[in-house]
Design an enzyme around this catalytic site. Structure first.
Site, PDB file in Angstrom:
ATOM      1  N   GLU A 166     -13.854  -7.242   5.604  1.00 41.39           N
ATOM      2  CA  GLU A 166     -14.663  -6.047   5.433  1.00 41.39           C
ATOM      3  C   GLU A 166     -14.945  -5.747   3.966  1.00 41.39           C
ATOM      4  OE1 GLU A 166     -12.282  -3.303   7.633  1.00 41.39           O
ATOM      5  OE2 GLU A 166     -13.232  -3.862   9.514  1.00 41.39           O
ATOM      6  N   CYS A 174     -16.325  -1.922  -2.738  1.00 42.06           N
ATOM      7  CA  CYS A 174     -14.912  -2.261  -2.591  1.00 42.06           C
ATOM      8  C   CYS A 174     -14.826  -3.630  -1.911  1.00 42.06           C
ATOM      9  CB  CYS A 174     -14.245  -1.172  -1.751  1.00 42.06           C
ATOM     10  SG  CYS A 174     -12.514  -1.472  -1.473  1.00 42.06           S
ATOM     11  N   CYS A 194      -3.106  -9.599   4.478  1.00 45.42           N
ATOM     12  CA  CYS A 194      -2.313  -9.565   3.242  1.00 45.42           C
ATOM     13  C   CYS A 194      -0.914 -10.036   3.581  1.00 45.42           C
ATOM     14  CB  CYS A 194      -2.273  -8.130   2.696  1.00 45.42           C
ATOM     15  SG  CYS A 194      -1.425  -7.990   1.108  1.00 45.42           S
ATOM     16  N   CYS A 212       3.311  -3.554   2.655  1.00 46.19           N
ATOM     17  CA  CYS A 212       3.539  -2.165   2.252  1.00 46.19           C
ATOM     18  C   CYS A 212       3.541  -1.317   3.523  1.00 46.19           C
ATOM     19  CB  CYS A 212       2.457  -1.727   1.276  1.00 46.19           C
ATOM     20  SG  CYS A 212       2.398  -2.800  -0.164  1.00 46.19           S
ATOM     21  N   CYS A 232       0.416   0.716   4.857  1.00 48.23           N
ATOM     22  CA  CYS A 232      -0.914   0.083   4.771  1.00 48.23           C
ATOM     23  C   CYS A 232      -1.250  -0.668   6.047  1.00 48.23           C
ATOM     24  CB  CYS A 232      -0.956  -0.871   3.584  1.00 48.23           C
ATOM     25  SG  CYS A 232      -2.495  -1.794   3.469  1.00 48.23           S
ATOM     26  N   CYS A 283      -9.258   3.721   2.175  1.00 48.74           N
ATOM     27  CA  CYS A 283      -8.169   2.887   1.649  1.00 48.74           C
ATOM     28  C   CYS A 283      -7.140   2.589   2.719  1.00 48.74           C
ATOM     29  CB  CYS A 283      -7.398   3.596   0.554  1.00 48.74           C
ATOM     30  SG  CYS A 283      -8.354   4.060  -0.819  1.00 48.74           S
TER      31      CYS A 283
HETATM   32  N1  SAH Z   1      -3.526  -5.024  -2.394  1.00 50.11           N
HETATM   33  C1  SAH Z   1      -4.013  -4.274  -3.467  1.00 50.11           C
HETATM   34  C2  SAH Z   1      -5.423  -3.769  -3.280  1.00 50.11           C
HETATM   35  C3  SAH Z   1      -5.829  -3.232  -1.923  1.00 50.11           C
HETATM   36  S1  SAH Z   1      -5.253  -1.704  -1.334  1.00 50.11           S
HETATM   37  C4  SAH Z   1      -3.088  -3.124  -3.777  1.00 50.11           C
HETATM   38  O1  SAH Z   1      -2.192  -2.876  -2.995  1.00 50.11           O
HETATM   39  O2  SAH Z   1      -3.266  -2.520  -4.835  1.00 50.11           O
HETATM   40  C5  SAH Z   1      -6.138  -0.412  -2.190  1.00 50.11           C
HETATM   41  C6  SAH Z   1      -5.295   0.872  -2.368  1.00 50.11           C
HETATM   42  O3  SAH Z   1      -5.165   1.589  -1.130  1.00 50.11           O
HETATM   43  C7  SAH Z   1      -3.887   0.578  -2.831  1.00 50.11           C
HETATM   44  O4  SAH Z   1      -3.491   1.483  -3.817  1.00 50.11           O
HETATM   45  C8  SAH Z   1      -3.102   0.798  -1.574  1.00 50.11           C
HETATM   46  O5  SAH Z   1      -1.753   1.026  -1.848  1.00 50.11           O
HETATM   47  C9  SAH Z   1      -3.808   1.974  -0.966  1.00 50.11           C
HETATM   48  N2  SAH Z   1      -3.510   2.172   0.457  1.00 50.11           N
HETATM   49  C10 SAH Z   1      -3.090   1.265   1.353  1.00 50.11           C
HETATM   50  N3  SAH Z   1      -2.935   1.835   2.564  1.00 50.11           N
HETATM   51  C11 SAH Z   1      -3.269   3.140   2.439  1.00 50.11           C
HETATM   52  C12 SAH Z   1      -3.347   4.244   3.347  1.00 50.11           C
HETATM   53  N4  SAH Z   1      -3.073   4.094   4.618  1.00 50.11           N
HETATM   54  N5  SAH Z   1      -3.751   5.438   2.855  1.00 50.11           N
HETATM   55  C13 SAH Z   1      -4.089   5.569   1.554  1.00 50.11           C
HETATM   56  N6  SAH Z   1      -4.048   4.579   0.669  1.00 50.11           N
HETATM   57  C14 SAH Z   1      -3.638   3.362   1.088  1.00 50.11           C
HETATM   58 FE1  SF4 Z   2      -1.345  -5.680   0.771  1.00 54.78          FE
HETATM   59 FE2  SF4 Z   2      -1.867  -3.238   1.674  1.00 54.78          FE
HETATM   60 FE3  SF4 Z   2       0.251  -3.636   0.109  1.00 54.78          FE
HETATM   61 FE4  SF4 Z   2      -2.226  -3.795  -0.937  1.00 54.78          FE
HETATM   62  S1  SF4 Z   2      -1.260  -1.986  -0.071  1.00 54.78           S
HETATM   63  S2  SF4 Z   2      -0.513  -5.235  -1.281  1.00 54.78           S
HETATM   64  S3  SF4 Z   2      -3.354  -4.690   0.825  1.00 54.78           S
HETATM   65  S4  SF4 Z   2      -0.054  -4.511   2.177  1.00 54.78           S
END
Ligand code: SAH
Ligand code: SF4
Length: 409
Positions: A121, A134, A141, A145, A148, A379
């Site tokens: 996406e 974006c 991934c 986290c 996420c 995000c």
């Molecule tokens: N993997 C990279 C980039 C993609 S995520 C990273 O982790 O930085 C883009 C941003 O969205 C990151 O700061 C991530 O931590 C945040 N993010 C992930 N899941 C989220 C959620 N459910 N609500 C808000 N932000 C989130």
């Molecule tokens: Fe991967 Fe989501 Fe963590 Fe970014 S925030 S490193 S996309 S698991």
């Protein structure tokens, strides 16, 4: 199978149709690589430099995706190029437009080698005076986290440089951001005033686990004779892969965003597990060493607001202490819920208190307004079609959104 349908083992099974060989692409190659590829298909050495700069202009200034539109390249040469290379855009599986103007594309890329086709996406967010694209760097991934959605997706492969770059090309196509086909060859096309003025590597995946391809794509996106994005308008977000942060500063030079989310190692180990390998101290050392930081070139620290988890004033205080000496801005991201998560977004009151505290300490701390929530484009909500939400999940999700943020959000 009926009793008469016996297998004839004497005759070899018909050979399975061979998978058609993929046409090599010209998108995402450096100038040197493109030159080599042209020589290999018989373009005379003495023409290579000129051909590369013609192609570069057509591909990246004019956004052409068909050799036939390259008006100043002879028909014979276009035929050679067409026989050997592709410059086609990825397939659009779905295009959604949110009520707030956010657009989300679901794109399908062909299998690489023995793999399956994959879907990713890309999201476009229009704002007053600018538009941000974006971009995804991986399918899924490998990191996990805990807040996420992307991290729960199993299928993972790195996107190629072509696939990363073609998200930008496709968005520019769809938004009418490339010059008209009638613009005469060689015309000067301004880079200003584009719909896609900014790019963030904040889609699916951890860009620094796909360093080489991300680097190639970003160097082309910021090439002054091509797509011409300013490096100050390209931001790479990482969960904190320390060695590659140093390399990003030295070899790519775009702006950096760090997914911080916690200010103590024990909590960050849980929220962003890569912290166990690269703890806060190492991460912040790498940030301090990031080249040419100044008040005009600050690192963005992303901080997702999780109710009762990381959102107290103590956390805010520690955040300010940790970032001391780093030109920084702090992006507070209201947690975007997804089906199956146990986290809840902090209350607006708490988010505002947190923001006020860090503002008073001298940091800009915009609260990122959630965009495109109705199309799951915000995000951490990106997850591809292969695991598209079931209807019941969607209903549960919508109910959760309303409970957390009110129906009009
Ligand atoms: N993997 C990279 C980039 C993609 S995520 C990273 O982790 O930085 C883009 C941003 O969205 C990151 O700061 C991530 O931590 C945040 N993010 C992930 N899941 C989220 C959620 N459910 N609500 C808000 N932000 C989130
Ligand atoms: Fe991967 Fe989501 Fe963590 Fe970014 S925030 S490193 S996309 S698991």
């Amino acid at each position: 199978m009926t009793a008469t349908d016996t297998l004839n083992l004497e005759r070899p099974a018909p050979a399975r149709p061979a998978v058609l060989p993929e046409m090599p692409t010209l998108i995402g190659l450096s100038r040197e690589e493109m030159g080599k590829a042209l020589v290999e298909v018989g373009v005379p050495e003495r023409q290579v430099k000129m051909r590369v700069s013609q192609l570069w202009h057509w591909l990246y200034v004019r956004g052409v995706s068909d050799f036939d539109h390259m008006a100043n390249i002879s028909k014979d040469m276009r035929e050679i190029l067409r026989r050997h290379f592709t410059i086609a855009r990825p397939e659009i599986v779905d295009e959604q437009i949110s009520s707030d103007g956010t657009r989300k594309w679901l794109l399908r890329f062909p299998p690489r080698g023995a793999g399956r086709p994959v879907e990713i996406e890309t999201v476009y967010i229009p704002e007053e005076g600018r538009g941000t694209l974006c971009i995804s760097s991986q399918v899924g991934c490998t990191l996990t986290c805990s807040f996420c959605h992307t991290g729960t997706q199993k299928l993972v492969r790195n996107l190629t440089a072509e696939e990363i770059l073609s998200q930008l090309l496709l968005a520019r196509d769809r938004l009418g951001d490339f010059p008209d086909r009638d613009t005469p060859a060689g015309a000067i096309v301004p880079a200003e005033g584009r719909k896609v003025s900014n790019v963030v590597m904040m889609g699916m995946g951890e860009p620094l686990y796909n360093f080489e391809n991300v680097k190639k794509a970003l160097l082309i996106a910021t090439d002054g004779d091509g797509l011409s994005l300013s490096k100050r308008r390209v931001t790479l977000s990482t969960s904190g892969i320390v060695p590659e942060i140093y390399r990003t500063g030295e070899e790519i030079g775009v702006m950096l965003a760090i997914s911080l989310h916690a200010v103590r190692d024990d909590l960050r180990d849980m929220l962003v597990p890569i912290n166990k390998k690269y703890p806060l101290k190492d991460l912040l050392d790498a940030c301090r060493a990031y080249p040419s930081l100044s008040n005009a070139r600050r690192i963005t620290f992303e901080y997702v607001m999780l109710d009762g988890v990381n959102d107290t004033l103590e956390d805010a205080k520690e955040l300010v202490r940790l970032l001391k000496g780093i030109p920084a801005k702090i992006n507070l991201i209201p947690f975007n819920p997804w089906p199956g998560t146990n986290y809840q977004c902090s209350s607006w009151e708490q988010i505002e208190k947190f923001a006020d505290f860090i503002n008073q300490a001298g940091y800009a701390s915009p609260i990122r307004t959630p965009r495109g929530r109705d199309i799951l484009a915000a995000c951490g909500q990106l997850k591809s079609e292969s695991e598209r939400m079931r209807k019941v999940d969607r209903m549960a999700f919508e109910a959760m959104m309303i409970a957390n943020h009110g129906a009009d959000d």
